[in-house]
Write a protein that holds these residues in place. Structure first.
Motif, mmCIF file in Angstrom:
data_model
loop_
_atom_site.group_PDB
_atom_site.id
_atom_site.type_symbol
_atom_site.label_atom_id
_atom_site.label_comp_id
_atom_site.label_asym_id
_atom_site.label_seq_id
_atom_site.Cartn_x
_atom_site.Cartn_y
_atom_site.Cartn_z
ATOM 1 N N MET A 119 35.367 49.500 42.522
ATOM 2 C CA MET A 119 34.944 48.217 41.969
ATOM 3 C C MET A 119 35.076 47.157 43.051
ATOM 4 N N ASP A 120 34.146 46.195 43.054
ATOM 5 C CA ASP A 120 34.187 45.126 44.037
ATOM 6 C C ASP A 120 35.455 44.284 43.881
ATOM 7 N N TRP A 121 35.860 43.670 44.973
ATOM 8 C CA TRP A 121 37.062 42.842 44.981
ATOM 9 C C TRP A 121 36.743 41.441 44.457
ATOM 10 N N ASN A 122 37.805 40.750 44.025
ATOM 11 C CA ASN A 122 37.686 39.366 43.592
ATOM 12 C C ASN A 122 38.961 38.632 43.987
ATOM 13 N N VAL A 123 38.842 37.395 44.445
ATOM 14 C CA VAL A 123 39.991 36.636 44.928
ATOM 15 C C VAL A 123 40.070 35.304 44.189
ATOM 16 N N TYR A 124 41.272 34.903 43.815
ATOM 17 C CA TYR A 124 41.488 33.683 43.054
ATOM 18 C C TYR A 124 42.132 32.592 43.921
ATOM 19 N N GLU A 125 42.144 31.345 43.426
ATOM 20 C CA GLU A 125 42.665 30.205 44.177
ATOM 21 C C GLU A 125 44.137 29.950 43.885
ATOM 22 N N ASP A 126 44.903 29.599 44.928
ATOM 23 C CA ASP A 126 46.336 29.300 44.838
ATOM 24 C C ASP A 126 46.808 29.215 46.287
ATOM 25 N N GLU A 127 47.960 28.623 46.550
ATOM 26 C CA GLU A 127 48.443 28.545 47.929
ATOM 27 C C GLU A 127 48.597 29.925 48.540
ATOM 28 N N VAL A 128 49.250 30.833 47.791
ATOM 29 C CA VAL A 128 49.445 32.178 48.328
ATOM 30 C C VAL A 128 48.113 32.915 48.453
ATOM 31 N N PHE A 129 47.188 32.637 47.537
ATOM 32 C CA PHE A 129 45.899 33.327 47.586
ATOM 33 C C PHE A 129 44.994 32.770 48.687
#
Length: 288
Positions: free
Chosen positions: A249-259
């Motif tokens: 499955m394709d990757w997905n990235v979320y927002e946050d300082e660590v992200f």
């Protein structure tokens, strides 16, 4: 869903690890459509549908319940019957609790589903004190850390299978989708947590988080191989595997300082390798 095992009168199912987002009732809608279609093909009345939505007690069940009326109205439109009753009599109930314990009455379920939940363990494994600088398994993790994670998976999954076998009717079906790995070795190519660990270590070096807290933190999850899942199913003995498949499955990235930091590391990493989020889907039937 097989016509030969299609229940008459009532179909009872459970979705384990339902969460409370927009996908919570997605499976229910697919089951409604499948049951409605098969009932027409068989020339029989649709069975009533009892749905149990399970997650931990902290799950936002109120959010789920407030969406049910809109869900039913959307189902009417989708089924082409906006001015009539839903094509199925459906009852949706929330069941808080861990799926590593008993949840339902004996021989009460026809179908169990779980998607992207069974990689979470019932607890952080014991014996991870030497896994410093890591938050999960990496190539630098001591052998004892791998053994601890593997043992926790075996204990949890065995309990899960035992309890579900008590709750399913004979011949009942269970379909599980689990974040997994392709081979027996733990490949960092298939695991994003190495990059998460790197991001957190950067923040510890900069004094943004406490290094001791980071060293004592480990994720309570484990992504098994297909062989590990198959081995535990056969060892427990209550289920027959009808289908087992690995897929990407394709990757997905979320927002946050660590992200944000994670995203920078991820983009560099993806330029060097071809990462894949590996998933395993297994279809099981309760033995006679």
């Amino acid at each position: 869903m097989r016509s030969s095992s299609f229940p008459k009168g009532r179909l009872v199912m459970a979705d384990l690890g339902c969460a409370s987002g927009p996908n919570t009732l997605l499976l229910v809608s697919e089951v409604i459509k499948a049951v409605h279609k098969l009932s027409r093909e068989l020339g029989q009345e649709c069975p009533e549908l009892q749905v149990f939505l399970n997650d931990l007690p902290g799950n936002d069940f109120n959010n789920v319940f407030t969406s049910i009326q809109g869900f039913k109205e959307n189902m009417k439109k989708e089924m082409g019957e906006p001015n009539s009753e839903p094509p199925l009599m459906i009852s949706i109930v929330g069941v808080p609790g861990s799926f590593y314990d008993r949840l339902f009455l004996t021989d009460s379920l026809h179908f169990i589903h779980s998607s992207y939940s069974l990689h979470w363990r019932s607890r952080v494994p014991q014996g991870l004190e030497e896994n410093k600088g890591n938050i999960y398994l990496t190539s630098s993790s001591p052998p004892g850390v791998l053994e601890a994670y593997c043992k926790q998976f075996q204990t949890d999954f065995s309990s899960f299978l035992k309890f579900r076998s008590q709750e399913l009717v004979t011949g009942g079906r269970m379909v599980l989708t689990i974040p997994a790995r392709r081979g027996e070795q733990h490949s960092e190519k298939e695991c994003c947590y190495l990059l998460m660990s790197m991001a957190l270590n950067q923040m510890a070096t900069e004094g943004l988080i406490d290094q001791q807290k980071l060293d004592s933190f480990n994720l309570p999850l484990y992504m098994p191989s297909a062989m590990e899942v198959e081995t535990e199913v056969r060892k427990q003995g209550s289920f027959a595997i009808e289908h087992l498949e690995l897929w990407d499955m394709d990757w997905n990235v979320y927002e946050d300082e660590v992200f944000k930091r994670y995203a920078l590391l991820l983009s560099d990493w993806m330029a060097k390798v071809s990462p894949a989020f590996v998933s395993l889907t297994v279809s099981l039937t309760k033995r006679h």
